[in-house]
Design a protein around this motif. Structure first.
Motif, PDB file in Angstrom:
ATOM      1  N   UNK A 135      -0.526  14.180  -6.268  1.00 26.05           N
ATOM      2  CA  UNK A 135      -0.351  12.835  -6.800  1.00 26.05           C
ATOM      3  C   UNK A 135       0.880  12.112  -6.268  1.00 26.05           C
ATOM      4  N   UNK A 136       1.707  12.785  -5.471  1.00 27.85           N
ATOM      5  CA  UNK A 136       2.891  12.135  -4.926  1.00 27.85           C
ATOM      6  C   UNK A 136       2.470  10.954  -4.065  1.00 27.85           C
ATOM      7  N   UNK A 137       3.212   9.855  -4.205  1.00 27.65           N
ATOM      8  CA  UNK A 137       2.907   8.637  -3.453  1.00 27.65           C
ATOM      9  C   UNK A 137       3.925   8.407  -2.348  1.00 27.65           C
ATOM     10  N   UNK A 138       3.422   7.915  -1.233  1.00 25.11           N
ATOM     11  CA  UNK A 138       4.240   7.595  -0.068  1.00 25.11           C
ATOM     12  C   UNK A 138       4.027   6.124   0.269  1.00 25.11           C
ATOM     13  N   UNK A 139       4.982   5.251  -0.044  1.00 27.88           N
ATOM     14  CA  UNK A 139       4.831   3.833   0.320  1.00 27.88           C
ATOM     15  C   UNK A 139       4.717   3.702   1.839  1.00 27.88           C
ATOM     16  N   UNK A 140       3.742   2.925   2.302  1.00 21.68           N
ATOM     17  CA  UNK A 140       3.536   2.781   3.746  1.00 21.68           C
ATOM     18  C   UNK A 140       3.611   1.332   4.214  1.00 21.68           C
ATOM     19  N   UNK A 141       4.018   0.444   3.320  1.00 23.40           N
ATOM     20  CA  UNK A 141       4.193  -0.949   3.728  1.00 23.40           C
ATOM     21  C   UNK A 141       5.510  -1.457   3.157  1.00 23.40           C
ATOM     22  N   UNK A 142       6.061  -2.456   3.826  1.00 23.09           N
ATOM     23  CA  UNK A 142       7.329  -3.035   3.418  1.00 23.09           C
ATOM     24  C   UNK A 142       7.108  -4.491   3.041  1.00 23.09           C
ATOM     25  N   UNK A 143       7.848  -4.954   2.069  1.00 23.79           N
ATOM     26  CA  UNK A 143       7.805  -6.363   1.709  1.00 23.79           C
ATOM     27  C   UNK A 143       8.752  -7.101   2.644  1.00 23.79           C
ATOM     28  N   UNK A 144       8.203  -7.846   3.574  1.00 25.91           N
ATOM     29  CA  UNK A 144       9.012  -8.563   4.552  1.00 25.91           C
ATOM     30  C   UNK A 144       9.198 -10.032   4.186  1.00 25.91           C
ATOM     31  N   UNK A 145       8.732 -10.411   3.014  1.00 30.89           N
ATOM     32  CA  UNK A 145       8.855 -11.796   2.578  1.00 30.89           C
ATOM     33  C   UNK A 145       7.617 -12.603   2.898  1.00 30.89           C
ATOM     34  N   UNK A 146       7.448 -13.685   2.160  1.00 32.16           N
ATOM     35  CA  UNK A 146       6.221 -14.482   2.269  1.00 32.16           C
ATOM     36  C   UNK A 146       6.093 -15.228   3.597  1.00 32.16           C
ATOM     37  N   UNK A 147       7.188 -15.466   4.295  1.00 29.78           N
ATOM     38  CA  UNK A 147       7.137 -16.206   5.556  1.00 29.78           C
ATOM     39  C   UNK A 147       6.974 -15.296   6.774  1.00 29.78           C
ATOM     40  N   UNK A 148       7.040 -13.991   6.583  1.00 28.37           N
ATOM     41  CA  UNK A 148       6.975 -13.067   7.710  1.00 28.37           C
ATOM     42  C   UNK A 148       5.561 -12.971   8.273  1.00 28.37           C
ATOM     43  N   UNK A 149       5.483 -12.895   9.594  1.00 26.51           N
ATOM     44  CA  UNK A 149       4.197 -12.656  10.259  1.00 26.51           C
ATOM     45  C   UNK A 149       4.209 -11.297  10.961  1.00 26.51           C
TER      46      UNK A 149
ATOM     47  N   UNK B 258       0.823  -1.206   0.000  1.00 28.68           N
ATOM     48  CA  UNK B 258       0.000   0.000   0.000  1.00 28.68           C
ATOM     49  C   UNK B 258       0.854   1.251   0.000  1.00 28.68           C
ATOM     50  N   UNK B 259       0.271   2.293  -0.563  1.00 32.75           N
ATOM     51  CA  UNK B 259       0.887   3.614  -0.485  1.00 32.75           C
ATOM     52  C   UNK B 259      -0.219   4.620  -0.202  1.00 32.75           C
ATOM     53  N   UNK B 260       0.189   5.807   0.201  1.00 33.31           N
ATOM     54  CA  UNK B 260      -0.731   6.925   0.343  1.00 33.31           C
ATOM     55  C   UNK B 260      -0.446   7.878  -0.799  1.00 33.31           C
ATOM     56  N   UNK B 261      -1.497   8.402  -1.386  1.00 30.04           N
ATOM     57  CA  UNK B 261      -1.356   9.330  -2.500  1.00 30.04           C
ATOM     58  C   UNK B 261      -1.878  10.699  -2.089  1.00 30.04           C
ATOM     59  N   UNK B 262      -1.049  11.722  -2.311  1.00 31.32           N
ATOM     60  CA  UNK B 262      -1.426  13.104  -2.033  1.00 31.32           C
ATOM     61  C   UNK B 262      -2.484  13.497  -3.060  1.00 31.32           C
ATOM     62  N   UNK B 263      -3.680  13.829  -2.596  1.00 31.75           N
ATOM     63  CA  UNK B 263      -4.800  14.174  -3.470  1.00 31.75           C
ATOM     64  C   UNK B 263      -4.459  15.348  -4.374  1.00 31.75           C
ATOM     65  N   UNK B 264      -3.704  16.294  -3.850  1.00 26.12           N
ATOM     66  CA  UNK B 264      -3.409  17.520  -4.587  1.00 26.12           C
ATOM     67  C   UNK B 264      -2.292  17.350  -5.615  1.00 26.12           C
TER      68      UNK B 264
END
Length: 172
Positions: A62-76, A54-60
């Motif tokens: 359009x700049x995107x701010x990634x808010x999640x990290x890929x920690x790998x498929x085995x990560x909990x 997921x990312x957050x997008x500035x409505x005004x």
């Protein structure tokens, strides 16, 4: 006895499993087409190549701010990227400084319930009388009600309900 106007703070409370982001973006686009200055952040899925969910997008802008990290498929572990959230707070601080007809905060979630995330920016914008709307999932409603001191409307996840609320607060 005069009618009390609706609070200029609203939470969209979607039923479990409802995808509310597309509806919120449609609502925002309509308001912008009508000339309202809508500012804030909306949540979006990241492109596959970004390595985040997921990312957050500035409505005004359009700049995107990634808010999640890929920690790998085995990560909990929680994949939320606190640095991305912190970076995106500048968008909301800009609203507090420059104003808006409507401020959109992507979510009031566990971070905000704990006084983190966008909590400070929400309070700053709200204290200036700028109308605010956000999405609150049912598990976070008690914290939201406490956070707003019971001074917020709770809306269903429909454009009609959002329009009625906007009209009730006297927005164009």
């Amino acid at each position: 006895m005069p009618l009390t106007p609706a609070p200029a703070i609203a939470a969209i409370v979607p039923p479990p499993g409802t995808r509310v982001d597309a509806m919120l973006r449609e609502f925002i686009a309509d308001l912008q087409a009508r000339g309202l200055r809508v500012r804030g952040l909306v949540q979006e899925a990241c492109p596959e190549s970004w390595g985040c969910k997921f990312s957050l997008s500035d409505i005004e802008t359009g700049q995107r701010y990634p808010i999640s990290q890929n920690l790998g498929s085995q990560s909990t572990a929680c994949s939320l990227d606190a640095a991305g959230i912190a970076d995106a707070t500048q968008v909301m601080r800009r609203i507090a400084a420059e104003g808006a007809d409507l401020a959109v905060f992507n979510r009031f979630s566990g971070l905000e319930a704990d006084g983190e995330g966008f909590a400070d920016e929400m309070l700053q914008v709200m204290s200036q009388g700028i109308p605010v709307i956000t999405v609150v999932q049912a598990p976070n409603l008690p914290a939201w009600r406490h956070f707003t001191g019971g001074m917020a409307c709770e809306l269903g996840a429909t454009i009609d309900e959002l329009e009625r609320w906007l009209s009730s607060i006297g927005a164009r």
